[in-house]
Design a protein around this motif. Structure first.
Motif, PDB file in Angstrom:
ATOM      1  N   ASP A  26       0.854  -1.184   0.000  1.00 34.80           N
ATOM      2  CA  ASP A  26       0.000   0.000   0.000  1.00 34.80           C
ATOM      3  C   ASP A  26       0.892   1.237   0.000  1.00 34.80           C
ATOM      4  O   ASP A  26       2.122   1.132  -0.039  1.00 34.80           O
ATOM      5  N   ALA A  27       0.276   2.411   0.055  1.00 35.43           N
ATOM      6  CA  ALA A  27       1.027   3.669  -0.006  1.00 35.43           C
ATOM      7  C   ALA A  27       1.977   3.840   1.177  1.00 35.43           C
ATOM      8  O   ALA A  27       2.938   4.611   1.091  1.00 35.43           O
ATOM      9  N   GLU A  28       1.727   3.123   2.265  1.00 34.42           N
ATOM     10  CA  GLU A  28       2.612   3.181   3.440  1.00 34.42           C
ATOM     11  C   GLU A  28       3.676   2.095   3.406  1.00 34.42           C
ATOM     12  O   GLU A  28       4.363   1.878   4.391  1.00 34.42           O
ATOM     13  N   ASP A  29       3.785   1.396   2.290  1.00 33.97           N
ATOM     14  CA  ASP A  29       4.764   0.333   2.066  1.00 33.97           C
ATOM     15  C   ASP A  29       4.530  -0.898   2.932  1.00 33.97           C
ATOM     16  O   ASP A  29       5.449  -1.686   3.171  1.00 33.97           O
ATOM     17  N   ARG A  30       3.291  -1.067   3.381  1.00 31.49           N
ATOM     18  CA  ARG A  30       2.942  -2.298   4.089  1.00 31.49           C
ATOM     19  C   ARG A  30       2.664  -3.378   3.057  1.00 31.49           C
ATOM     20  O   ARG A  30       2.283  -3.078   1.927  1.00 31.49           O
ATOM     21  N   ILE A  31       2.847  -4.639   3.435  1.00 32.40           N
ATOM     22  CA  ILE A  31       2.589  -5.737   2.512  1.00 32.40           C
ATOM     23  C   ILE A  31       1.272  -6.413   2.862  1.00 32.40           C
ATOM     24  O   ILE A  31       0.882  -6.478   4.024  1.00 32.40           O
ATOM     25  N   LEU A  32       0.597  -6.897   1.824  1.00 30.47           N
ATOM     26  CA  LEU A  32      -0.689  -7.552   1.995  1.00 30.47           C
ATOM     27  C   LEU A  32      -0.466  -9.044   2.256  1.00 30.47           C
ATOM     28  O   LEU A  32       0.161  -9.725   1.438  1.00 30.47           O
ATOM     29  N   LEU A  33      -0.941  -9.513   3.381  1.00 35.75           N
ATOM     30  CA  LEU A  33      -0.868 -10.926   3.745  1.00 35.75           C
ATOM     31  C   LEU A  33      -2.274 -11.487   3.852  1.00 35.75           C
ATOM     32  O   LEU A  33      -3.218 -10.755   4.172  1.00 35.75           O
TER      33      LEU A  33
END
Length: 167
Positions: A23-30
């Motif tokens: 996402d825009a906050e550089d989190r990854i989708l798990l």
């Protein structure tokens, strides 16, 4: 020996393909699968249907569309990992860049309830508490390749060549 007999006698290797979405906050989708006994989360992805002529890239896109309802053109290959197995043939795992999802795409996520129970965005430094160790290494190497703008990371059970030499 005929060709079919020769082919039937060759070693077997499984293939899987997954996608790293951010996402825009550089989190990854798990995603949380309902079939794992260890409680660990994974990336969207699954088996390459190679008997049907499917490529790893096609499998990653298909699996993401099936599992989370997003059909997104994939970016570059980020990692290839040789994963030894016990009680199964080795697995070659391909990880692709799914890019940065916007708010509309995140709102459109729909889980494949037959296999998944939840999804979440996780900061990269917190992902270890959700992931199996080999998956954590694989994602870290893939994101490192993406950040460096170099080709895909070559891995064995999540370890790069330098790590393997040091072991």
């Amino acid at each position: 020996m005929d060709y079919a007999t020769y082919i039937a006698g060759l070693p077997r290797v499984l293939a899987g393909a997954g996608v790293i979405f951010r996402d825009a906050e550089d989190r990854i989708l798990l995603v949380e699968p309902n079939y794992r006994r260890d409680g660990k989360w994974i990336l969207p992805g699954g088996t390459v249907e190679s008997d049907e002529g499917e490529t790893p890239r096609q499998a990653a896109r298909r699996e993401a569309a099936e599992e989370i309802g997003l059909d997104v053109a994939l970016g570059p290959l980020l990692a290839v990992d040789w994963v030894p197995g016990t009680g199964r043939p080795p697995l070659v795992s391909y990880l692709y860049d799914g890019g940065v999802l916007d708010e509309a795409q995140l709102a459109a996520i729909r889980l494949q309830e037959a296999e998944l129970t939840a999804w979440r965005l996780v900061a990269q430094d917190e992902a270890g508490s959700y992931l199996a160790a080999d998956m954590q290494r694989r994602i870290r190497a893939a994101l490192g390749a993406l950040a460096a703008g170099r080709g895909a990371a070559e891995l064995e059970d999540g370890y790069g060549p330098a790590d393997l030499r040091a072991r």
